[in-house]
Enzyme design. Sequence first.
Site, short mmCIF file in Angstrom:
data_model
loop_
_atom_site.label_atom_id
_atom_site.label_comp_id
_atom_site.label_asym_id
_atom_site.label_seq_id
_atom_site.Cartn_x
_atom_site.Cartn_y
_atom_site.Cartn_z
N PRO A 89 0.82 -1.22 0.00
CA PRO A 89 0.00 0.00 0.00
C PRO A 89 0.84 1.27 0.00
O PRO A 89 0.36 2.34 -0.31
CB PRO A 89 -0.80 -0.10 1.31
CG PRO A 89 -0.72 -1.53 1.70
CD PRO A 89 0.58 -2.04 1.20
N GLU A 116 3.24 -8.61 8.73
CA GLU A 116 3.23 -7.14 8.84
C GLU A 116 4.13 -6.48 7.80
O GLU A 116 4.18 -5.26 7.69
CB GLU A 116 3.70 -6.72 10.25
CG GLU A 116 2.77 -7.13 11.37
CD GLU A 116 1.35 -6.66 11.12
OE1 GLU A 116 0.43 -7.51 11.14
OE2 GLU A 116 1.15 -5.45 10.89
N ARG A 154 -1.66 -9.15 -20.92
CA ARG A 154 -2.67 -8.92 -21.95
C ARG A 154 -2.25 -7.84 -22.94
O ARG A 154 -2.83 -7.74 -24.01
CB ARG A 154 -4.02 -8.60 -21.36
CG ARG A 154 -4.14 -7.32 -20.58
CD ARG A 154 -5.44 -7.27 -19.81
NE ARG A 154 -6.59 -7.58 -20.62
CZ ARG A 154 -7.19 -6.75 -21.46
NH1 ARG A 154 -6.68 -5.55 -21.62
NH2 ARG A 154 -8.25 -7.11 -22.13
N ASP A 169 -9.37 -0.84 -24.66
CA ASP A 169 -9.72 -0.91 -23.24
C ASP A 169 -9.77 0.47 -22.60
O ASP A 169 -9.22 1.43 -23.12
CB ASP A 169 -8.65 -1.74 -22.50
CG ASP A 169 -8.80 -3.22 -22.79
OD1 ASP A 169 -7.98 -4.00 -22.31
OD2 ASP A 169 -9.73 -3.58 -23.54
#
Length: 248
Positions: A89, A116, A154, A169
């Site tokens: 994150p 963690e 892809r 896309d």
Amino acid sequence: MRIDVITLFPEFMAQSAALGVVGRAAERGLLDLHGWNPRDYAEGNYRRVDDRPFGGGPGMVMLIEPLRACLAAARAADPAPAPVIYLSPQGRPLTQAKVRELAALPRMILLCGRYEGIDERFLEAEVTEEISIGDYVLSGGELGAAVIVDAVTRVQEGALGDAESAAQDSFEGPQGLLDCPHFSHPAQHEWGAVPDVLRSGNHAAIARWRRQQSLLRTWLRRPDLLDEAGLSKADRILLEQARQAPPE
Ligand SMILES: Nc1nonc1C(=O)NCC1CCCCC1
């Protein structure tokens, strides 16, 4: 493209890359995916890969040495240089532009943390960059790694047939607009009819309609992506016409 994934759950990565477009690309040699488990490089009877954090607090921290030995083995498996990308994150948000950048590399090594996190000294010494797939916390980096494997595969040349081209896309194309709506059979349904233009056979009108819908959808849902300054005059006119059009 070769992708090596360092993870305590290599079986997860293998399964997530065995299906659909990614699975077919791997079968066709467009993706060469390898999993590496730090536990296989951990010493001692218990093959420890984690331990308690200095300073106390909840949870466990992944240890330096098993990861260091595991990464060395992964690197040695192929001569191609590879960035080490840590999924967390705290990383820079993944974008389609970053996907395109990664897809152009011959190889990359994805590092998946658990517990963690990983001892900061390993991250400082070995990680090229951190990438986040979103502002939320998962149980490990594997889902982020699977997202990158899918998104990068892809866009590999030949991974998608013309009918599935990644170029249409969302976030593709010069302004990174959202994709237009899609319709298939039946043409008439209790939930509505397929827009006439899509059944007209007029390819120029169809392309115009799709561009206008992408512009309108981006303006309505993700105005942050719509750098109007970067739009062509034709696009600005298309968008203005769509904004003025009466709701259907
Ligand atoms: N968000 C994310 N984007 O990429 N990865 C993410 C994540 O939430 N990862 C889990 C954490 C769990 C503790 C160790 C480090 C990774």
